[in-house]
Design a protein around this motif. Structure first.
Motif, mmCIF file in Angstrom:
data_model
loop_
_atom_site.group_PDB
_atom_site.id
_atom_site.type_symbol
_atom_site.label_atom_id
_atom_site.label_comp_id
_atom_site.label_asym_id
_atom_site.label_seq_id
_atom_site.Cartn_x
_atom_site.Cartn_y
_atom_site.Cartn_z
ATOM 1 N N ALA A 143 99.790 -71.438 8.821
ATOM 2 C CA ALA A 143 99.123 -72.741 8.860
ATOM 3 C C ALA A 143 99.449 -73.498 7.579
ATOM 4 O O ALA A 143 99.787 -72.902 6.558
ATOM 5 N N VAL A 144 99.357 -74.814 7.649
ATOM 6 C CA VAL A 144 99.561 -75.639 6.459
ATOM 7 C C VAL A 144 98.234 -75.757 5.725
ATOM 8 O O VAL A 144 97.264 -76.302 6.253
ATOM 9 N N LEU A 145 98.205 -75.220 4.518
ATOM 10 C CA LEU A 145 96.988 -75.235 3.714
ATOM 11 C C LEU A 145 96.939 -76.486 2.839
ATOM 12 O O LEU A 145 95.880 -77.069 2.640
ATOM 13 N N ASP B 297 114.201 -74.627 -3.130
ATOM 14 C CA ASP B 297 112.942 -74.557 -3.871
ATOM 15 C C ASP B 297 112.522 -73.110 -4.111
ATOM 16 O O ASP B 297 112.682 -72.242 -3.225
ATOM 17 N N ALA B 298 111.956 -72.857 -5.273
ATOM 18 C CA ALA B 298 111.369 -71.555 -5.539
ATOM 19 C C ALA B 298 110.146 -71.360 -4.646
ATOM 20 O O ALA B 298 109.424 -72.306 -4.341
ATOM 21 N N VAL B 299 109.944 -70.126 -4.221
ATOM 22 C CA VAL B 299 108.806 -69.782 -3.368
ATOM 23 C C VAL B 299 107.938 -68.767 -4.098
ATOM 24 O O VAL B 299 108.435 -67.750 -4.587
ATOM 25 N N GLU B 300 106.655 -69.052 -4.167
ATOM 26 C CA GLU B 300 105.692 -68.121 -4.750
ATOM 27 C C GLU B 300 104.785 -67.631 -3.628
ATOM 28 O O GLU B 300 104.368 -68.415 -2.772
ATOM 29 N N ALA B 301 104.477 -66.352 -3.656
ATOM 30 C CA ALA B 301 103.638 -65.795 -2.599
ATOM 31 C C ALA B 301 102.604 -64.844 -3.164
ATOM 32 O O ALA B 301 102.903 -64.029 -4.039
ATOM 33 N N GLU B 302 101.390 -64.981 -2.666
ATOM 34 C CA GLU B 302 100.339 -63.994 -2.917
ATOM 35 C C GLU B 302 100.375 -63.038 -1.750
ATOM 36 O O GLU B 302 100.297 -63.453 -0.586
ATOM 37 N N ARG B 303 100.508 -61.756 -2.053
ATOM 38 C CA ARG B 303 100.696 -60.779 -0.984
ATOM 39 C C ARG B 303 99.421 -59.991 -0.711
ATOM 40 O O ARG B 303 98.579 -59.817 -1.587
ATOM 41 N N TYR B 304 99.308 -59.461 0.489
ATOM 42 C CA TYR B 304 98.265 -58.495 0.785
ATOM 43 C C TYR B 304 98.524 -57.286 -0.092
ATOM 44 O O TYR B 304 99.657 -56.916 -0.345
ATOM 45 N N GLY B 305 97.447 -56.689 -0.546
ATOM 46 C CA GLY B 305 97.582 -55.629 -1.528
ATOM 47 C C GLY B 305 97.080 -56.121 -2.873
ATOM 48 O O GLY B 305 96.788 -55.338 -3.768
ATOM 49 N N ASN B 306 96.945 -57.464 -2.994
ATOM 50 C CA ASN B 306 96.358 -58.039 -4.208
ATOM 51 C C ASN B 306 94.841 -58.176 -4.028
ATOM 52 O O ASN B 306 94.241 -59.160 -4.407
ATOM 53 N N GLY B 307 94.262 -57.210 -3.365
ATOM 54 C CA GLY B 307 92.823 -57.229 -3.159
ATOM 55 C C GLY B 307 92.405 -57.703 -1.777
ATOM 56 O O GLY B 307 91.239 -57.635 -1.432
ATOM 57 N N ALA B 308 93.373 -58.162 -0.971
ATOM 58 C CA ALA B 308 93.048 -58.650 0.376
ATOM 59 C C ALA B 308 93.595 -57.686 1.422
ATOM 60 O O ALA B 308 94.625 -57.056 1.208
ATOM 61 N N ARG C 298 103.660 -70.765 -1.482
ATOM 62 C CA ARG C 298 103.814 -72.080 -2.093
ATOM 63 C C ARG C 298 105.299 -72.395 -2.256
ATOM 64 O O ARG C 298 106.067 -71.586 -2.776
ATOM 65 N N ALA C 299 105.697 -73.576 -1.805
ATOM 66 C CA ALA C 299 107.079 -74.042 -1.938
ATOM 67 C C ALA C 299 107.046 -75.553 -2.104
ATOM 68 O O ALA C 299 106.389 -76.247 -1.325
ATOM 69 N N GLY C 300 107.746 -76.078 -3.107
ATOM 70 C CA GLY C 300 107.651 -77.498 -3.385
ATOM 71 C C GLY C 300 106.205 -77.847 -3.691
ATOM 72 O O GLY C 300 105.519 -77.135 -4.430
ATOM 73 N N SER C 301 105.724 -78.919 -3.091
ATOM 74 C CA SER C 301 104.330 -79.308 -3.286
ATOM 75 C C SER C 301 103.431 -78.869 -2.134
ATOM 76 O O SER C 301 102.269 -79.275 -2.056
ATOM 77 N N ALA C 302 103.958 -78.048 -1.227
ATOM 78 C CA ALA C 302 103.207 -77.600 -0.050
ATOM 79 C C ALA C 302 102.722 -76.165 -0.224
ATOM 80 O O ALA C 302 103.287 -75.378 -0.987
ATOM 81 N N GLU C 303 101.684 -75.842 0.515
ATOM 82 C CA GLU C 303 101.167 -74.473 0.505
ATOM 83 C C GLU C 303 100.807 -74.076 1.933
ATOM 84 O O GLU C 303 100.254 -74.871 2.705
ATOM 85 N N PHE C 304 101.135 -72.840 2.272
ATOM 86 C CA PHE C 304 100.912 -72.327 3.619
ATOM 87 C C PHE C 304 100.068 -71.064 3.557
ATOM 88 O O PHE C 304 100.018 -70.374 2.542
#
Length: 287
Positions: free
Chosen positions: A257-259, A268-279, A201-207
């Motif tokens: 892909a653009v989600l 912009d700050a970037v937030e990421a869900e990583r593999y290892g968080n159950g996926a 997630r960055a800005g108002s977009a999510e990938f």
């Protein structure tokens, strides 16, 4: 300090130079204006690429008037300014031997300009209205004339790690533009951390993660001159970035892909869900 967007780049004409911007809108098929145009063989409509035509790297396109005008420039060729035709004559085109339908031909002046610059009969085409092409991977998404995915994301940490290895072997470091990313991340915890990012997630977009980016001969092309300058970085990548699941090709960066469509900016700050968080990590075989 956490991860941030370090650089944003779109590539108006597939295979040609990119345009770095401070702010970009991410649509369903990638950053606005990204790979909306493509150079094709004048006879069979197959796409031209730096893989076989490295001189494309030195062609500098500029999108003007919100996409209604395209300026082309290359050393020794002079400039050409085109009024973009979004709905004119259509011709069939293909990528990697697969037909992707019709595209809008941009006329004889553009064809003559590219034919002269590249030294082979060529035409310039634009995506047609309603163009709908699927990507592939964990989250396929949509794509314009990119190879197969909407976005290429890479980190400064990955480049620094690669260049440290190249220099240790006596070579010269390479710039990030060899990999032609759309989004460059700063502040990643380790080289190739982007491989493990499931949602970004960055800005108002999510990938979303599609697949690790398999690399061909393009990173060996000097993006300023359009001349081959190998064997780096592919030679060094081959020592530690082979991907057995992908025919032993080497990888660098993440295809995504653009989600969720939105706007993002450098810094912009970037937030990421990583593999290892159950996926699971898609780069590993399922157990």
């Amino acid at each position: 300090m956490g991860m941030t967007v370090h650089e944003l780049t779109y590539y108006p004409v597939k295979g040609c130079a990119g345009t770095s911007v401070a702010r970009a809108r991410a649509g369903a098929a990638g950053l606005e204006h990204d790979r909306v145009f493509m150079v094709v063989d004048a006879v069979d409509g197959s796409f031209r690429s730096q893989r076989t035509t490295p001189a494309m790297a030195a062609v500098r396109p500029e999108v003007r008037e919100g996409g209604r005008e395209l300026r082309l420039d290359a050393d020794g060729a002079g400039e050409l300014v085109l009024e973009v035709d979004p709905a004119g004559k259509r011709i069939p085109v293909s990528l990697f031997g697969t037909a992707v339908g019709d595209a809008v031909d941009q006329g004889d002046p553009a064809a003559e300009w590219f034919s002269e610059v590249l030294g082979t009969p060529s035409r310039l085409v634009r995506v047609r209205e309603g163009f709908d092409r699927d990507g592939w991977g964990e989250t396929p998404g949509k794509v314009n004339f990119g190879d197969a995915h909407a976005l290429l994301i890479a980190s400064l940490a990955s480049l620094d790690g690669l260049n440290a290895r190249i220099e240790e072997a006596g070579g010269s470091p390479v710039p990030m533009n060899r990999f032609r990313p759309n989004i460059v991340l700063a502040g990643c915890g380790a080289p190739h951390d982007e491989d493990l990012m499931r949602r970004i997630r960055a800005g108002s977009a999510e990938f979303a993660h599609s697949v690790r980016a398999m690399r061909c001969a393009v990173p060996m092309v000097d993006q300023a001159t359009g001349l081959r300058a190998g064997p780096e970085p592919v030679r060094t990548l081959a020592t530690y970035r082979r991907e057995p699941l992908y025919d032993n090709k080497v990888s660098f960066g993440l295809k995504a892909a653009v989600l969720r469509e939105g706007v993002l900016s450098v810094g912009d700050a970037v937030e990421a869900e990583r593999y290892g968080n159950g996926a699971p990590d898609p780069g590993r075989p399922a157990s």
